[in-house]
Design an enzyme around this catalytic site. Sequence first.
Site, short mmCIF file in Angstrom:
data_model
loop_
_atom_site.label_atom_id
_atom_site.label_comp_id
_atom_site.label_asym_id
_atom_site.label_seq_id
_atom_site.Cartn_x
_atom_site.Cartn_y
_atom_site.Cartn_z
N CYS A 1 0.80 -1.23 0.00
CA CYS A 1 0.00 0.00 0.00
C CYS A 1 0.83 1.28 0.00
O CYS A 1 0.75 2.09 -0.93
CB CYS A 1 -0.93 0.02 1.21
SG CYS A 1 -2.06 -1.38 1.31
N HIS B 1 -1.20 6.67 2.16
CA HIS B 1 -1.38 5.75 3.28
C HIS B 1 -1.51 6.57 4.55
O HIS B 1 -0.67 7.43 4.83
CB HIS B 1 -0.20 4.78 3.40
CG HIS B 1 -0.52 3.61 4.29
ND1 HIS B 1 -0.52 3.71 5.66
CD2 HIS B 1 -0.89 2.34 4.00
CE1 HIS B 1 -0.85 2.55 6.18
NE2 HIS B 1 -1.09 1.70 5.20
#
Length: 529
Positions: free
Chosen positions: A61, A116
């Site tokens: 991610c 993120h």
Amino acid sequence: MTLSEAGKVLAPRKNVLFFAIDDLRPDLGAYGADFVISPNIDKLAKRSLLFERAYCQVSFCSPSRTSLLTGRRPDTTHVWQISGQEYWRQVVNATSLPQYFKQNGYVTIGMGKVFHPGSPSGNDDKKYSWSPEGLPYYHSPIEHRYGPMNKTSIAWAAEGFEDNQLPDGQIADNALKVLQELKQNRTEHGETRPFFMAVGFHKPHIPFIAPKKYFDMYPPQDQIAVPKHRFPPTDLPYIAWSVWPFFHTVGGVAQYFTGTECFTNASQAYTERCMMPINATQYLRRSYYSAMTYTDAQVGKVMDKMEEMGFDNDTIVVLWGDHGWQLGEHGEWGKYTNFEDGTHVPFMLRVPGVTDEGMRTKALVELIDIYPTLAELTGLPAPPLCPPMSQKVGTCVEGVSTVPLFHNTTAAWKEASFSQYARPLSGLPSIPGHPPFPKGTDESVMGYTMRTDKYRYTEWVKFNHTTAVADWTDVWGRELYDHTLDSEELFDDENENLVDKPEMAELVKKLHANLREGWRAAMPASMRT
């Protein structure tokens, strides 16, 4: 809106609606998956340029999003994992994509998971990327739990819950509210600035949670298909393997699985006892699809509201997944690999007046190309290509604009896409035949992978995470997969590692040289300097 012959956008500048979807693999109707229910994303795809072969830079991610949103590759940002010690502005103060739009007169608005969250992005990069006036960055109040009631199961059908009783439904509702406010600001307050609105949805990231009605759209668990190839590719090097232990320890799956040495012992990792049982595989796949369909519904709500507010004809829409995802293919679960299924992502771009009838391309593209593409589509100054050492350069990119593909979807394009993944991150704790991993770093071996038109070639080499320099003489594993042998089905590829076959020796030598030359040498010929 039309594109000029030079690929420039004619005035006025368009808005941008930017959908980021976590852990979304290209298991969608638009990509040929007829068993998945994704009507809203499929509808968007029919009015977009759909990139059939798009790839992330890291199957993880934070580094993937950092790369896309800064326009820099992981070895430039020094972001290879999820860590507060790896916030890119500590290494390179790159102008982010929304920051670039803000600097060029856009109102930039963010919500959900775009960067993120938390320290890996300096708390959503709020200080730099988003417009401060009146539209604070939005997170669902229950976003940190990925669902109500602190459920510990890896998958959960939320019976009796409406969409907006879960985080992604709340993010969608906020998007509807913001679109309403943007319309009101234009009609009542004379606002003339275009907007860049980023909407980040969490699902289908684990845990696979969605209102029960989405689970009910799918057949019973025992009717869910399982992967054709449940075991690792033949002759796979151990360094390439991700052990995914969390999938076996949470509620809902632990009941099916008791293997413990699978996460520590290389001799056990590839065995039947370490593969997810069929019933658990069906349980997880059905749950993933249900969570995906839930997110698809949220995309549809936002798209409908955009049209209702009259923004449809002057808004570019981009939708992407941050990396691939494995649902039992080759015995793998999650991301954390350099396989095709870990790096292949959905990516589509809708440009009103240009893609209305739908377009598709098989050109090799990368998520890092989104930054320069959106800049060109909206008529912003083209960010320059980064020099080899760009840590002190504020605005530059290491991808290329895909705008020429809107003119010719079969144009000669990149010769390869490039991804990478570090070990021992999510891998085995030791590799037979090699010394122990150094203490104190999760990035001591780097797997560099290159996807060409016909092949995927990967080398795992010793890596210095402080200097971001690879030692190509210290090789821990190599892989070669022939994609001309693949079936027409999604996620049925890379089943045999051919790297040590004598008849492949010359090809391996060539691909090794291409991998070492890197992404600059693989750019479209007209763009190489």
